[in-house]
Design an enzyme around this catalytic site. Structure first.
Site, PDB file in Angstrom:
ATOM      1  N   ASN A  90     -33.505 -65.299 -70.598  1.00 13.33           N
ATOM      2  CA  ASN A  90     -32.342 -64.753 -71.216  1.00 13.33           C
ATOM      3  C   ASN A  90     -31.726 -63.693 -72.510  1.00 13.33           C
ATOM      4  O   ASN A  90     -30.706 -63.989 -73.038  1.00 13.33           O
ATOM      5  CB  ASN A  90     -32.118 -66.414 -71.407  1.00 13.33           C
ATOM      6  CG  ASN A  90     -33.271 -67.112 -72.840  1.00 13.33           C
ATOM      7  OD1 ASN A  90     -34.203 -66.287 -72.692  1.00 13.33           O
ATOM      8  ND2 ASN A  90     -32.247 -67.572 -73.510  1.00 13.33           N
ATOM      9  N   LYS A 142     -45.077 -59.020 -68.819  1.00 18.92           N
ATOM     10  CA  LYS A 142     -44.769 -58.995 -67.654  1.00 18.92           C
ATOM     11  C   LYS A 142     -43.280 -59.530 -68.237  1.00 18.92           C
ATOM     12  O   LYS A 142     -43.221 -60.712 -68.437  1.00 18.92           O
ATOM     13  CB  LYS A 142     -45.025 -59.924 -66.844  1.00 18.92           C
ATOM     14  CG  LYS A 142     -44.380 -60.491 -65.742  1.00 18.92           C
ATOM     15  CD  LYS A 142     -44.547 -61.572 -65.077  1.00 18.92           C
ATOM     16  CE  LYS A 142     -43.407 -62.628 -65.553  1.00 18.92           C
ATOM     17  NZ  LYS A 142     -42.285 -62.371 -64.537  1.00 18.92           N
ATOM     18  N   GLY A 172     -40.268 -69.164 -72.120  1.00 18.63           N
ATOM     19  CA  GLY A 172     -39.787 -69.823 -70.992  1.00 18.63           C
ATOM     20  C   GLY A 172     -39.749 -71.768 -70.501  1.00 18.63           C
ATOM     21  O   GLY A 172     -39.909 -71.807 -71.773  1.00 18.63           O
ATOM     22  N   SER A 173     -39.571 -71.476 -69.660  1.00 21.04           N
ATOM     23  CA  SER A 173     -39.561 -73.727 -69.803  1.00 21.04           C
ATOM     24  C   SER A 173     -40.875 -73.933 -70.344  1.00 21.04           C
ATOM     25  O   SER A 173     -41.949 -74.056 -69.953  1.00 21.04           O
ATOM     26  CB  SER A 173     -38.806 -73.663 -68.188  1.00 21.04           C
ATOM     27  OG  SER A 173     -40.460 -72.982 -67.587  1.00 21.04           O
ATOM     28  N   GLN A 187     -42.151 -76.670 -68.240  1.00 17.57           N
ATOM     29  CA  GLN A 187     -43.062 -76.413 -67.255  1.00 17.57           C
ATOM     30  C   GLN A 187     -44.335 -75.830 -66.949  1.00 17.57           C
ATOM     31  O   GLN A 187     -44.974 -76.170 -66.905  1.00 17.57           O
ATOM     32  CB  GLN A 187     -42.051 -76.879 -65.913  1.00 17.57           C
ATOM     33  CG  GLN A 187     -41.900 -77.916 -65.566  1.00 17.57           C
ATOM     34  CD  GLN A 187     -40.058 -78.346 -65.813  1.00 17.57           C
ATOM     35  OE1 GLN A 187     -39.835 -77.422 -67.495  1.00 17.57           O
ATOM     36  NE2 GLN A 187     -39.129 -78.617 -66.256  1.00 17.57           N
ATOM     37  N   GLY A 197     -44.755 -73.563 -69.012  1.00 19.84           N
ATOM     38  CA  GLY A 197     -45.531 -73.326 -71.097  1.00 19.84           C
ATOM     39  C   GLY A 197     -47.102 -74.178 -70.708  1.00 19.84           C
ATOM     40  O   GLY A 197     -47.480 -73.975 -71.096  1.00 19.84           O
ATOM     41  N   GLU A 226     -43.272 -70.399 -76.607  1.00 21.20           N
ATOM     42  CA  GLU A 226     -41.568 -71.179 -77.141  1.00 21.20           C
ATOM     43  C   GLU A 226     -40.824 -71.726 -75.962  1.00 21.20           C
ATOM     44  O   GLU A 226     -41.492 -70.506 -75.322  1.00 21.20           O
ATOM     45  CB  GLU A 226     -41.177 -69.813 -77.429  1.00 21.20           C
ATOM     46  CG  GLU A 226     -41.707 -69.782 -79.023  1.00 21.20           C
ATOM     47  CD  GLU A 226     -41.443 -70.950 -80.273  1.00 21.20           C
ATOM     48  OE1 GLU A 226     -40.378 -71.606 -79.311  1.00 21.20           O
ATOM     49  OE2 GLU A 226     -42.110 -70.707 -81.053  1.00 21.20           O
ATOM     50  N   CYS A 281     -31.977 -71.230 -75.889  1.00 21.33           N
ATOM     51  CA  CYS A 281     -32.897 -71.828 -76.119  1.00 21.33           C
ATOM     52  C   CYS A 281     -32.435 -72.818 -77.157  1.00 21.33           C
ATOM     53  O   CYS A 281     -32.563 -74.290 -77.497  1.00 21.33           O
ATOM     54  CB  CYS A 281     -34.277 -71.322 -76.356  1.00 21.33           C
ATOM     55  SG  CYS A 281     -34.727 -70.677 -77.467  1.00 21.33           S
ATOM     56  N   GLN A 300     -29.147 -70.940 -61.346  1.00 22.35           N
ATOM     57  CA  GLN A 300     -28.807 -71.128 -62.729  1.00 22.35           C
ATOM     58  C   GLN A 300     -26.834 -72.141 -62.550  1.00 22.35           C
ATOM     59  O   GLN A 300     -27.668 -73.177 -63.370  1.00 22.35           O
ATOM     60  CB  GLN A 300     -28.764 -70.487 -63.343  1.00 22.35           C
ATOM     61  CG  GLN A 300     -28.657 -71.147 -65.402  1.00 22.35           C
ATOM     62  CD  GLN A 300     -29.815 -71.706 -65.453  1.00 22.35           C
ATOM     63  OE1 GLN A 300     -31.241 -71.458 -65.394  1.00 22.35           O
ATOM     64  NE2 GLN A 300     -29.133 -73.154 -66.193  1.00 22.35           N
ATOM     65  N   GLU A 327     -42.884 -67.237 -84.616  1.00 22.42           N
ATOM     66  CA  GLU A 327     -42.530 -66.359 -84.195  1.00 22.42           C
ATOM     67  C   GLU A 327     -41.916 -65.251 -85.392  1.00 22.42           C
ATOM     68  O   GLU A 327     -40.973 -66.181 -86.176  1.00 22.42           O
ATOM     69  CB  GLU A 327     -42.082 -66.066 -83.194  1.00 22.42           C
ATOM     70  CG  GLU A 327     -43.063 -66.646 -81.706  1.00 22.42           C
ATOM     71  CD  GLU A 327     -42.704 -66.141 -80.175  1.00 22.42           C
ATOM     72  OE1 GLU A 327     -42.962 -64.957 -80.145  1.00 22.42           O
ATOM     73  OE2 GLU A 327     -41.253 -66.530 -79.282  1.00 22.42           O
TER      74      GLU A 327
HETATM   75  P1  NAP Z   1     -39.887 -70.149 -66.640  1.00 23.91           P
HETATM   76  O1  NAP Z   1     -39.066 -70.153 -65.128  1.00 23.91           O
HETATM   77  O2  NAP Z   1     -40.643 -70.755 -67.763  1.00 23.91           O
HETATM   78  O3  NAP Z   1     -40.341 -68.388 -66.810  1.00 23.91           O
HETATM   79  C1  NAP Z   1     -40.437 -67.392 -67.734  1.00 23.91           C
HETATM   80  C2  NAP Z   1     -41.750 -66.480 -67.813  1.00 23.91           C
HETATM   81  O4  NAP Z   1     -42.522 -67.193 -67.039  1.00 23.91           O
HETATM   82  C3  NAP Z   1     -41.215 -65.401 -66.491  1.00 23.91           C
HETATM   83  O5  NAP Z   1     -41.383 -64.224 -66.948  1.00 23.91           O
HETATM   84  C4  NAP Z   1     -41.634 -66.462 -65.151  1.00 23.91           C
HETATM   85  O6  NAP Z   1     -41.330 -65.239 -63.729  1.00 23.91           O
HETATM   86  C5  NAP Z   1     -42.848 -66.718 -65.857  1.00 23.91           C
HETATM   87  N1  NAP Z   1     -43.661 -67.495 -64.772  1.00 23.91           N
HETATM   88  C6  NAP Z   1     -43.258 -68.271 -64.011  1.00 23.91           C
HETATM   89  N2  NAP Z   1     -44.545 -68.955 -63.398  1.00 23.91           N
HETATM   90  C7  NAP Z   1     -45.786 -68.302 -63.924  1.00 23.91           C
HETATM   91  C8  NAP Z   1     -47.086 -69.139 -63.938  1.00 23.91           C
HETATM   92  N3  NAP Z   1     -47.602 -70.029 -62.588  1.00 23.91           N
HETATM   93  N4  NAP Z   1     -47.311 -68.213 -64.185  1.00 23.91           N
HETATM   94  C9  NAP Z   1     -47.076 -67.561 -65.748  1.00 23.91           C
HETATM   95  N5  NAP Z   1     -45.893 -66.813 -65.920  1.00 23.91           N
HETATM   96  C10 NAP Z   1     -45.433 -67.479 -65.025  1.00 23.91           C
HETATM   97  O7  NAP Z   1     -37.747 -69.845 -67.492  1.00 23.91           O
HETATM   98  P2  NAP Z   1     -37.134 -68.825 -67.375  1.00 23.91           P
HETATM   99  O8  NAP Z   1     -36.341 -69.477 -67.355  1.00 23.91           O
HETATM  100  O9  NAP Z   1     -36.697 -67.650 -67.309  1.00 23.91           O
HETATM  101  O10 NAP Z   1     -36.202 -69.139 -69.528  1.00 23.91           O
HETATM  102  C11 NAP Z   1     -35.093 -70.329 -69.618  1.00 23.91           C
HETATM  103  C12 NAP Z   1     -36.525 -71.251 -70.353  1.00 23.91           C
HETATM  104  O11 NAP Z   1     -36.909 -70.143 -71.128  1.00 23.91           O
HETATM  105  C13 NAP Z   1     -35.280 -72.429 -71.066  1.00 23.91           C
HETATM  106  O12 NAP Z   1     -36.285 -73.152 -70.697  1.00 23.91           O
HETATM  107  C14 NAP Z   1     -35.392 -71.731 -72.417  1.00 23.91           C
HETATM  108  O13 NAP Z   1     -35.119 -73.403 -72.970  1.00 23.91           O
HETATM  109  C15 NAP Z   1     -37.046 -71.055 -73.058  1.00 23.91           C
HETATM  110  N6  NAP Z   1     -36.431 -70.297 -73.584  1.00 23.91           N
HETATM  111  C16 NAP Z   1     -37.077 -70.673 -75.039  1.00 23.91           C
HETATM  112  C17 NAP Z   1     -37.219 -69.910 -75.444  1.00 23.91           C
HETATM  113  C18 NAP Z   1     -37.497 -70.088 -77.270  1.00 23.91           C
HETATM  114  O14 NAP Z   1     -37.622 -69.106 -78.668  1.00 23.91           O
HETATM  115  N7  NAP Z   1     -37.904 -71.629 -77.579  1.00 23.91           N
HETATM  116  C19 NAP Z   1     -36.414 -69.039 -75.905  1.00 23.91           C
HETATM  117  C20 NAP Z   1     -35.398 -68.306 -74.991  1.00 23.91           C
HETATM  118  C21 NAP Z   1     -35.796 -69.083 -73.868  1.00 23.91           C
HETATM  119  P3  NAP Z   1     -40.752 -65.230 -62.855  1.00 23.91           P
HETATM  120  O15 NAP Z   1     -39.967 -63.519 -63.449  1.00 23.91           O
HETATM  121  O16 NAP Z   1     -41.527 -64.965 -61.990  1.00 23.91           O
HETATM  122  O17 NAP Z   1     -39.292 -65.924 -62.636  1.00 23.91           O
END
Ligand code: NAP
Length: 483
Positions: free
Chosen positions: A154, A177, A230-231, A233, A235, A252, A286, A333, A464
């Site tokens: 995002n 990555k 990321g998400s 789950q 995380g 995060e 987020c 999504q 951060e």
């Molecule tokens: P995601 O599905 O958790 O993916 C995040 C990253 O993790 C991607 O690069 C993903 O790779 C990687 N990943 C997936 N499975 C993994 C594994 N088993 N081992 C290591 N890395 C893995 O999240 P998203 O859908 O991209 O992002 C949306 C989420 O991010 C939302 O929940 C949002 O709230 C959160 N977010 C939080 C913040 C904050 O600062 N708190 C900021 C922005 C977004 P792939 O590319 O293959 O999916």
């Protein structure tokens, strides 16, 4: 399709552009016929190679000194800012943010590199007398080592920037990555870092899937620390693995951010905060204001005004300057957002407006922003992160109930209040269970020179951004010296 003329954008491993094991098409969510570019997908073995390259380069970079690190980061900043329009367009085409938001995000990335260029020169430490006479104590910060950085889709350039810049500034080497869905902005950042003169191996980019490249970063013993956004789950899984391997970790994750609107709020301010926080960037932040908690005296007027404002939002091509809301990032999504709209209806919430898929003149993932009223905080649409342009209104009787509902969530990233009562604003600021609190401002939209992060299920580990980033990207050494 316009793939024919495009060359593959490769991974950067040990200073060399390296082909992946597969090639991914990066498609425009506002026009799925358009391929923005072809990007390498790396393997676990390539991630391991990048980690080895970073390990090899680490002693040299750690010893390079603040001037060299400053100069690299400053050059990166200048080059990002020089190219902000072009990179903004790339970002809009791969992620779907409006062009104004995209150029803003690229600008933010440049500012972050500039800030951390300065941080290279603002080192701090302590020299103290020991409790033992004749002994002095030095407390200094050292780099952690090789950092694995895993980022979501995002914020395709700002999040990589706010992790990579401090990592390099404090003398660490990096393997980045980015999200498989949006590799273009991260690749452009890698090109800029390489061309700015980063020594080979100091910064590496391995694009590809989380289950391959991300998994290798998390489990390879050559990585000292993981910074993940990321998400929840993903995380949680990464956090558990890092704990097992003894790696430092920073997570995060998601949010379900409340915006409280009290009876004494300025209605115009409250509506603008809600529209901006809930729907800008297509609600894919987020820090999005997904729960609007509204006191009963202003509730009717607020819902009417917000409903009208929401209906007036222009959804369309991000490159069109009239557009206020771009497409959802992908089909998955979009399906999830539409499913949550149905869940809300099934739970008995009143759909004030929106919630439908929209057709535009090109195939894309457009959706009309959805506003629900008549919701309760126990509904799934108020408990689970939707991560799309869907907001809910929860009516409350008074401020105490508003605060209690705001805090009744497993998340704790950002929380906002609209009020003209200084006492209530102060009470909320002190009692909201969130890492960031906004008064008469949208819950989303933060500065780059101050800490960013949350509490409860939203975050884990040190903050951060700003000088607080030092906590994660350095380790403390205490030295005792007897003369
Ligand atoms: P995601 O599905 O958790 O993916 C995040 C990253 O993790 C991607 O690069 C993903 O790779 C990687 N990943 C997936 N499975 C993994 C594994 N088993 N081992 C290591 N890395 C893995 O999240 P998203 O859908 O991209 O992002 C949306 C989420 O991010 C939302 O929940 C949002 O709230 C959160 N977010 C939080 C913040 C904050 O600062 N708190 C900021 C922005 C977004 P792939 O590319 O293959 O999916």
């Amino acid at each position: 399709m316009n793939t024919a003329s495009q060359a593959e954008h490769r991974n950067l491993i040990g200073g060399e552009w390296t082909a992946g094991i597969d090639i991914a098409e990066n498609r425009n969510p506002a026009n799925t016929d358009e391929v923005v570019g072809l990007y390498a997908r790396g393997s676990k073995a390539q991630a391991a190679e990048a980690i080895a390259a970073a390990r090899h380069s680490f002693p040299g970079w750690a010893a390079s000194g603040p001037q060299a690190r400053h100069d690299l980061l400053k050059t990166v900043s200048d080059r990002i800012l020089e190219r902000r329009k072009e990179l903004g367009e790339l970002l809009a085409r791969e992620e779907g943010k409006t062009i104004a938001e995209s150029i803003g995000e690229v600008t933010r990335a440049g500012q972050i590199f500039d800030f951390f260029a300065g941080e290279c020169l603002r080192q701090t430490g302590d020299i103290l007398d020991s409790v033992r006479p004749g002994v002095e104590v030095f407390i200094q910060r050292e780099p952690v080592g090789v950092i694995g950085i895993i980022t979501p889709w995002n914020f395709p350039i700002a999040i990589p920037a706010w992790k990579v810049a401090p990592a390099l500034a404090y003398g660490n080497c990096v393997v980045l990555k980015p999200a498989d869905l949006v590799p273009g902005s991260a690749w452009a950042l890698a090109e800029i870092i390489k061309d700015a003169g980063a020594p080979a191996g100091v910064f590496n980019l391995v694009m590809g899937r989380g289950s391959e490249v991300g998994d290798e970063l998390v489990n390879n013993p050559g990585i000292d620390a993981i910074s993940f956004t990321g998400s929840v789950q993903t995380g949680a899984r990464i956090g558990a693995a890092c704990m097992q391997h003894g790696k430092k970790v920073q997570l995060e994750m998601g949010g379900k951010n409340p915006l409280v609107v009290l009876d004494d709020a300025d209605l115009g301010t409250a509506v603008e905060c809600a529209v901006n926080g809930a729907f800008y960037s297509t609600g894919q932040r987020c820090t999005a204001s997904s729960r609007l908690i509204v006191e009963m005296g202003i509730h009717g007027r607020f819902v009417d005004a917000l409903g009208e404002r929401t209906k007036s939002l222009v959804v369309g091509d991000p490159l069109d300057s009239e557009t206020q809301i771009g497409p959802v990032v992908d089909q998955r999504q979009l399906d999830s957002n539409l499913e949550y709209v149905q869940v809300g209806k099934d739970e008995g919430a009143e759909l004030v407006c929106g919630g439908d898929r929209l057709e535009r003149n090109r195939p894309g993932y457009f959706m009309q922003p959805a506003l629900f009223a008549g919701t309760s905080n126990t509904m799934r649409i108020n408990r689970e992160e939707i991560f799309g342009p869907v907001a809910t209104v929860i009516e409350v009787g008074d401020y105490d109930e508003a605060l209690s509902v705001a805090n009744d969530t497993e998340f704790g990233l950002s929380a906002g209040i609209c009020t003209t009562d200084l006492g209530r604003a102060t009470h909320f600021r002190r009692n909201a269970q969130a890492g960031m609190v906004m008064v008469n401002l949208p819950t989303a939209g933060v500065d780059y020179h101050v800490p960013f992060g949350g509490r409860k299920g939203s975050s884990y580990g040190p903050r951060e951004q700003g000088s607080y980033a030092r906590e994660f990207f350095t380790t403390v050494k205490t030295t005792y010296v007897k003369g």
